[in-house]
Motif scaffolding. Structure first.
Motif, short mmCIF file in Angstrom:
data_model
loop_
_atom_site.label_atom_id
_atom_site.label_comp_id
_atom_site.label_asym_id
_atom_site.label_seq_id
_atom_site.Cartn_x
_atom_site.Cartn_y
_atom_site.Cartn_z
N VAL A 160 -20.67 27.30 -15.80
CA VAL A 160 -20.27 26.50 -14.65
C VAL A 160 -19.59 25.19 -15.05
O VAL A 160 -18.84 24.59 -14.29
CB VAL A 160 -21.54 26.26 -13.78
N PHE A 176 -26.11 29.76 -17.21
CA PHE A 176 -25.52 29.28 -15.97
C PHE A 176 -24.72 28.01 -16.21
O PHE A 176 -23.57 27.88 -15.78
CB PHE A 176 -26.64 29.04 -14.94
N ARG A 235 -15.74 24.68 -14.56
CA ARG A 235 -15.27 24.37 -13.22
C ARG A 235 -15.44 22.90 -12.90
O ARG A 235 -14.60 22.26 -12.29
CB ARG A 235 -16.05 25.18 -12.18
N ASP A 256 -31.62 31.60 -18.73
CA ASP A 256 -30.72 31.74 -17.59
C ASP A 256 -30.03 30.42 -17.28
O ASP A 256 -28.83 30.39 -16.98
CB ASP A 256 -31.53 32.18 -16.35
N LEU A 257 -30.80 29.37 -17.35
CA LEU A 257 -30.22 28.07 -17.02
C LEU A 257 -29.12 27.73 -18.01
O LEU A 257 -28.05 27.22 -17.65
CB LEU A 257 -31.31 27.00 -17.03
N LEU A 304 -41.55 20.84 -7.72
CA LEU A 304 -42.11 21.64 -8.79
C LEU A 304 -42.96 20.76 -9.69
O LEU A 304 -42.71 19.57 -9.84
CB LEU A 304 -40.98 22.26 -9.63
N GLU A 310 -29.42 32.18 -9.43
CA GLU A 310 -30.74 31.54 -9.47
C GLU A 310 -30.70 30.04 -9.38
O GLU A 310 -31.73 29.42 -9.13
CB GLU A 310 -31.45 31.89 -10.77
N TYR A 311 -29.58 29.42 -9.67
CA TYR A 311 -29.58 27.98 -9.74
C TYR A 311 -28.40 27.41 -8.96
O TYR A 311 -27.49 28.12 -8.57
CB TYR A 311 -29.49 27.48 -11.19
N LEU A 312 -28.45 26.08 -8.87
CA LEU A 312 -27.38 25.39 -8.15
C LEU A 312 -27.17 24.08 -8.90
O LEU A 312 -28.15 23.37 -9.18
CB LEU A 312 -27.88 25.10 -6.73
N ASN A 333 -33.19 24.93 -8.12
CA ASN A 333 -33.46 26.35 -8.34
C ASN A 333 -33.13 27.14 -7.07
O ASN A 333 -32.62 26.59 -6.10
CB ASN A 333 -34.92 26.56 -8.78
N PRO A 368 -22.65 27.30 -7.19
CA PRO A 368 -23.82 28.16 -6.96
C PRO A 368 -23.90 29.27 -7.98
O PRO A 368 -22.94 29.60 -8.66
CB PRO A 368 -23.55 28.72 -5.56
N ASP A 369 -25.10 29.84 -8.03
CA ASP A 369 -25.34 30.93 -8.97
C ASP A 369 -26.43 31.77 -8.34
O ASP A 369 -26.96 31.44 -7.28
CB ASP A 369 -25.79 30.32 -10.31
#
Lengths: 883, 122
Positions: free
Chosen positions: A280, A276, A283, A272-273, A259, B111-113, B50, B108-109
C-alpha cells in the motif's frame, strides 16, 4: 348447589385428637378441658368412701386413683342426686372398662380438684406414659440428645377436618350445564334485508337498564396477603418515543472498542500487516507527493480577483475628502492637538483644540486665555458647522481618551500637568440625537445663521474632576491611556486582577521624566478623610452648572497611585517621555471572557468605589509589565514599570530600562502598537519612522529612509496589517505599504496646507472606513479610505509577519557580521603591527629589487642587439637603437 | 529420560527464538514503513486500523484516533460496497478525501486499513 356433609364426623375427628393428650398434658392445660376429662368435685364423704382423700390418699406425686366402675354405680344408686358422680351418670355407664381413673388435680387445672377420665384410651395414656417417661428418664441421659436431633420423618397425612372446609368452600357443578344454541336458517345468509315499519305504540321496547337490586355488591372478599420486602424496580433505558412507532433510544452512551497492548503487539508483528503495508505504501507515496508538489484545488482565479477593485476599471487609491470640520469661533490660530473617535456612538469624533502660541506669547496673553478656555469639541457628521458638545478644560489639553468600559468618562492631560476627568452621561443624548434633535430645534431659525444663537444653545460642559496640582506632573501631559478592564495595579506597582471589569486606572506620562499611574477610585479612608470633607464643603459653593458630580471625591485632591521614573541606561539622569505604549495584555481569565462576550457591567458609581487592599487581590502573573516610551530626544526606551525594592534603603524605585535606542533625530511624536501583532510597534519622529519588534534588542526591524520633510504624525491601518499612514509637516499624507516597497511611500497625497498633527482611522462599517486627519490650523479632515487601502490582500497578515521575521533575521545577520568584522579588523590591525616592525627590512629589499631590474634590462638590450645582428637587420638600425 | 526431555525443551526454545526474531523483524519493517510515510512533508498523522475498525497503531492522540478510525472505517466500507455494487469484479483501492483544511487518504485491504492525514498547503 354444594352438598354439606352432616356433622357426624365431628366426633370422628375429635377421636383422632386423643393421640395428643400426653403432649397436651405436658405442655399446658390452659386450653380448657378436653372431652374425656370431667372435672369433679368430691365431697369429703365421697373422698373417704372411695379412699381418695386429697393430700392423704392421693397427692401431687401420686395423683391417680383407679376406681371400680361398679363402686361408682353403687354409690350413684345409693345416693342418687346427692352423689357426686350423678352428673356423669351416663358417661360412667357407657364406660367399657372396669376401672376408671380419677386424678387428683391439685392445681385446679381443669377447674376442680378432681377429674375423672372418661375414656379408656385416655386412662391408659395417663397411666402409662408417665411410667414410660419415668423409665426413660432413669435410663436415658445419654439417649436424650438423639430424639432432639432426629430429623422429622415424613408421616402420612392425617386429616384434621381441613378437607371438609375446603369442600364446603369449593364450587362444583351439581348438574350438567345447560347449553342453548341459536342460529339463523342457512338460506337467509346473505339475503337482502327486509325492512318493515313498526308503530311506536305496537312495540314495547325493553331497553336494558341497570337494576340496582340485582347488582352484587361484594361485601367480603377473601384474599391472601403476603408481606414482601420493599423492593422497587426501575429501568434506566430511555423511553422509546411512541413505542412501536419509533423504537429508538434518545441517546446511547458508548465507548469505543480498543485493543489490548498484547493484541496490538501481535497485530503489528503479523506477516499480513507487513505485506499489506508494503503493497500500500506505493499508493500513498504517489498521493502525498502529488499534494506536496502542487495544491490542485487552489482557485487561482479567486486570488487574482481579490486585487481588483469592485467596480473594475481603474484602480482608485485616492483618499477622498468626506467632510471637514473647522471651529472658527473663538480664536483665530488654534490648533488641534488630539483627535479621538467616540468608541460607541458612530459618526462622532472628539477633537482637542488649543492655542498655537509660543511660550512668550502665552505669558503675555495669559489673561486672554483665561477668558477663552480651551475646549474639547465633539463633532458629528450631521452638523458640519456646529459642534454637538463642548467640554471645558482648565488648560490646553494635549491628549485625552475615552474610558473603554464607560464611554461617558473621558480623561485628559493638560498642559500644566493636571489630569482632567469629564463625565458626559448627562449630555450623551446630544451626541446621539444629533441628527434628529438638532434639526427640530432649528425649525424656527433655519434661515438665520447667527452664531450667537447656537452658542447660547450649548454652553460648554465643565470638567468633573481635576488632579491636585502639586502631586501631578510638572510638564504638559503628552500621553494618557486607560488600563484595560481585566487588570489593575496596586500601590506598589504589582498588577492585580480586576474583578469589577471596569477600567479605573489611568497611566500618564510627561516630559518631567516620569510615568504616573492614577486610580479613579477614592483612596482608602485614612487620615485624609477629614481634609477631604473640608475641601469638599468649600467647593460646593463653586459648583458649576451642568457639571456632574461623579468624580467629586477626586476633585483637586487626586494623587497618583505611584510613579515610575526612567533613569538613563548608562549615564545618570532620566529620560523625558513623550509617548508610551503598554503591552497589550490579554489574560485568559473568566473576566476576559465575559468582556469578550459583550456583557459589560453597568458603569459604577465611582465615588463609592474604593481602592481595594492589595492583600486580598491575587497578582496576575502573565501580565507583561513592560512599557515602551519615546522621549524628547528621539530615543525609544524599553523598561519595566514594576517597582523594584532597593535592598539597602527598602524604598521602591524604578529599575533601569532594558534597552534604549536612538533612531530618530528629533522628538518622537508617535508610538503605537500594531492592532494585528502584539509585539510590533511603530514610532514616528524626526524625519523618519521605524518599526520595532518587542524582543529584538538590536534595533528597529524596519527603518524608513529620511524624508525631506519632518514626519509629524503616524498611524497603523485598522484593517491592513502592512499599511502605515504618515503625516508630514507640509500637510502631506503618505501611505506606506510595507509589502510593496519600503524605500518610499506607496502613495502620497496632500491633505492640508499646514502640518498634520494627528491621524486616526475608524471603521464605520464593512464598506466604509474613515481617516481623521487634523492639522495645525484647527481643521479636521475626514477622509474616506478607498477599497484598495482598506481591504487586506490574501494572506496579508502572514506575509507581513514573514516580512518582519525576515527583517529580524537580517538584523541578526548584521549583528553577527558586525562581530565578525570587528574580529577581522582586530586581526588586521595585529597584522599591520607586525608588518610595521619589519618595515626596515622591507625597504632594503626594495632597493635590491630595483638593481636587479636594471640588470635585467641591460641584459635584454644586449640580447636584442645580438638577435638583430644575427637576423641581418643591424646595419642601419644599430645607430638608432643605441640610446 | 530427563536428558531427552531437556533436549526437547532446548529445541522448542530455539524455535521460539527464531520465531521471535522473525516477528521482531516484521515489526521493525512495519515501523520503518510507517515512519517513512510519517516523514513526508505535511503529514499530520498515520493510523493503522484492523478489519473491525479498532486502531492498532497511531501517531495521533487517542480520542482523535478513535474518531477517525470509526468514521473512516464506515465510510470505506460504504465506498467499497458502492464500487462493488456497480461492478462485482471491481474493488476499492484508494480513497482520498480532500477538505478545506487537509486531505485524508485511506487504503483498504481485506484485514487492515491505513489512514494518512496530510496538510497539503503549509
Amino acid at each position: 348447589m354444594s352438598a354439606k356433609k352432616h356433622k357426624g364426623t365431628v366426633r370422628k375427628g375429635k377421636d383422632k385428637k386423643d393421640n395428643f393428650p400426653s403432649r397436651a398434658e405436658e405442655t399446658s392445660a390452659g386450653t380448657g378441658h378436653p372431652d374425656y376429662i370431667f372435672p369433679l368435685v368430691l365431697t369429703s364423704a365421697t373422698q373417704e368412701l372411695f379412699g381418695c382423700r386429697g393430700d392423704v390418699d392421693v397427692s401431687v406425686d401420686k395423683p391417680h386413683k383407679l376406681l371400680r366402675k361398679d363402686d361408682i354405680i353403687v354409690d350413684m344408686r345409693n345416693r342418687a342426686a346427692v352423689s357426686d358422680f350423678s352428673v356423669i351418670k351416663q358417661a360412667v355407664l357407657d364406660y367399657p372398662d372396669e376401672e376408671m381413673l380419677l386424678v387428683f388435680d391439685r392445681d385446679f387445672t381443669y377447674g376442680q380438684s378432681f377429674y375423672l377420665v372418661l375414656t379408656v384410651e385416655a386412662k391408659e395414656n395417663m397411666l402409662r406414659p408417665p411410667a414410660d417417661v419415668e423409665g426413660e428418664e432413669d435410663g436415658g441421659d445419654e439417649m436424650s440428645e438423639t430424639p432432639v436431633q432426629k430429623t422429622p420423618e415424613p408421616t402420612p397425612w392425617s386429616s384434621l377436618g381441613s378437607e371438609r372446609e375446603i369442600e364446603e368452600e369449593s364450587v362444583m357443578d351439581t348438574r350438567p350445564r345447560l347449553m342453548y344454541k341459536f342460529s339463523r336458517v342457512r338460506r337467509e345468509f346473505g339475503a337482502p334485508p327486509r325492512f318493515s315499519d313498526y308503530h311506536s305504540g305496537d312495540v314495547v321496547s325493553c331497553p336494558s337498564y341497570h337494576d340496582k337490586s340485582f347488582s352484587l355488591c361484594r361485601m367480603e372478599r377473601e384474599t391472601s396477603v403476603q408481606a414482601v420486602p420493599n423492593t422497587k424496580s426501575s429501568s434506566t433505558q430511555t423511553l422509546w418515543f411512541c413505542y412501536r412507532k419509533h423504537p429508538r433510544n434518545m441517546c446511547t452512551q458508548y465507548e469505543p472498542r480498543e485493543l489490548e497492548e498484547e493484541e496490538k503487539e501481535l497485530a503489528l508483528q503479523s506477516d499480513d500487516l507487513r505485506r499489506f503495508l508494503s503493497s500500500v505504501t506505493a499508493r500513498f507515496d504517489l498521493a502525498i507527493q502529488q499534494n506536496e508538489i502542487m495544491n490542485v484545488f487552489v482557485d487561482d482565479w479567486r486570488n487574482l480577483g481579490d486585487d481588483d477593485s469592485m467596480f473594475g476599471g481603474k484602480v482608485d487609491t485616492h483618499l477622498k475628502e468626506y467632510q471637514s470640520f473647522t471651529h472658527t469661533h473663538y480664536r483665530t490660530n488654534n490648533t488641534i492637538t488630539y483627535v479621538c473617535w467616540h468608541p460607541t456612538v458612530s459618526g462622532v469624533i472628539a477633537v482637542a483644540v488649543s492655542e498655537s502660541l509660543s511660550f512668550e506669547e502665552r505669558i503675555n496673553d495669559s489673561t486672554l486665555l483665561l477668558l477663552h478656555p480651551a475646549l474639547i469639541l465633539f463633532w458629528s457628521f450631521s452638523d458640519p458647522i456646529n459642534p454637538q458638545l463642548m467640554l471645558e478644560c482648565p488648560h490646553d489639553v494635549f491628549c485625552f481618551e475615552f474610558c473603554p468600559s464607560d464611554p461617558n468618562v473621558i480623561a485628559g492631560g493638560c498642559m500644566n500637568g493636571q489630569v482632567v476627568l469629564w463625565d458626559i452621561s448627562a449630555h450623551v443624548d446630544k451626541l446621539q440625537g444629533g441628527r434628529g434633535g438638532g434639526i427640530d430645534k432649528h425649525t424656527s431659525n433655519t434661515n438665520v445663521l447667527s452664531f450667537e444663537d447656537r452658542r447660547v444653545r450649548a454652553p460648554p460642559v465643565g470638567y468633573s474632576a481635576v488632579s491636585a496640582v502639586e502631586s501631578g506632573h510638572r510638564a504638559p501631559i503628552t500621553d494618557i491611556q486607560w488600563l484595560p478592564e481585566n487588570f489593575q495595579v496596586s500601590r506598589t506597582g504589582i498588577p492585580l486582577e480586576n474583578k469589577t471589569l471596569v477600567s479605573v486606572q489611568i497611566v500618564t506620562c510627561a516630559p518631567d521624566c516620569c510615568v504616573m499611574f492614577w486610580d479613579l477610585r477614592a483612596p482608602r479612608m485614612g487620615l485624609n478623610a477629614l481634609t477631604d470633607t473640608k475641601q469638599k464643603s468649600e467647593q460646593k459653593s463653586v459648583e458649576n452648572h451642568g457639571v456632574s458630580s461623579t468624580f467629586k471625591h477626586l476633585d483637586l485632591t487626586w494623587k497618583p497611585l505611584f510613579r515610575v521614573t526612567l533613569p538613563k541606561l548608562d549615564t545618570s539622569g532620566e529620560y523625558s517621555p513623550l509617548k508610551f505604549s503598554l503591552r497589550a495584555c490579554k489574560g485568559n481569565g473568566p473576566a476576559e471572557k465575559s468582556v469578550a462576550t459583550g456583557d459589560r457591567p453597568e458603569p459604577p458609581d465611582y465615588s463609592q468605589l474604593r481602592v481595594p487592599s492589595a492583600k486580598h487581590q491575587q497578582p496576575l502573573e502573565d501580565i507583561s509589565t513592560k512599557i515602551y516610551t519615546s522621549t524628547e530626544d528621539g530615543e525609544i526606551v524599553y523598561t519595566d514599570w514594576k517597582l523594584e525594592k532597593d535592598n539597602e534603603s527598602g524604598r521602591l524605585f524604578s529599575p533601569k530600562p532594558t534597552y534604549c535606542f536612538k533612531v530618530h533625530d528629533c522628538q518622537v511624536n508617535t508610538l503605537l502598537l500594531s492592532p494585528f501583532f502584539e509585539d510590533i510597534i511603530l514610532t514616528v519622529g524626526g524625519w523618519n519612522f521605524a518599526i520595532w519588534k518587542e524582543d529584538v534588542m538590536a534595533g528597529p526591524i524596519v527603518r524608513s529612509a529620511c524624508s525631506q520633510k519632518k514626519c509629524t504624525a503616524g498611524s497603523w491601518s485598522l484593517t491592513r496589517p502592512g499599511l502605515v499612514y504618515i503625516g508630514k509637516e507640509d500637510g502631506t499624507l503618505e501611505v506606506w505599504d510595507l509589502l510593496e516597497k519600503t524605500h518610499e511611500p506607496s502613495q502620497s497625497q496632500n491633505v492640508s496646507t499646514t502640518c498634520i498633527t494627528c491621524i486616526k482611522p475608524w471603521t464605520v462599517s464593512l464598506r466604509q472606513q474613515l481617516l481623521a486627519v487634523s492639522d495645525h490650523q484647527g481643521t479636521l479632515h475626514i477622509l474616506q479610505v478607498p477599497w484598495l487601502l482598506r481591504h487586506p490582500a490574501a494572506n496579508e497578515k502572514l506575509n507581513v509577519s514573514r516580512f518582519f521575521e525576515k527583517e529580524v533575521e537580517r538584523l541578526v545577520f548584521f549583528e553577527k557580521r558586525r562581530e565578525t568584522q570587528a574580529r577581522e579588523k582586530k586581526d588586521m590591525e595585529a597584522a599591520e603591527q607586525r608588518r610595521k616592525t619589519e618595515a626596515g627590512v622591507a625597504v632594503k629589499q626594495v632597493e635590491e629589487l630595483v638593481e636587479e631590474a636594471q640588470k635585467e634590462y641591460e641584459d635584454y638590450v644586449t640580447l636584442d642587439r645580438v638577435i638583430l645582428k644575427d637576423m641581418g637587420l643591424t646595419t642601419h638600425t644599430q645607430d638608432i637603437s643605441d640610446p | 529420560m530427563s536428558a531427552s526431555h531437556f533436549r526437547f525443551r532446548l529445541a522448542t526454545s530455539r524455535k521460539q527464538e527464531s520465531t521471535r526474531k522473525y516477528l521482531h523483524r516484521n515489526m521493525a519493517e512495519v515501523e520503518e514503513t510507517l515512519k517513512r510515510i510519517q516523514a513526508h512533508k505535511g503529514v499530520i498523522g498515520t493510523i493503522v486500523v484492523n478489519a473491525e475498525g479498532i486502531p492498532i497503531r497511531t501517531t495521533l492522540d487517542s480520542s482523535t484516533t478513535v474518531q477517525y478510525a470509526g468514521l473512516l472505517h464506515q465510510l470505506t466500507m460504504k465506498a467499497r460496497s458502492t464500487v462493488r455494487d456497480m461492478d462485482p469484479h471491481n474493488d476499492l483501492t484508494f480513497l482520498r478525501i480532500r477538505s478545506k483544511k487537509h486531505e485524508i487518504m485511506v487504503a483498504p485491504d481485506k484485514e487492515y486499513l491505513l489512514i494518512v492525514i496530510q496538510n497539503p498547503s503549509e
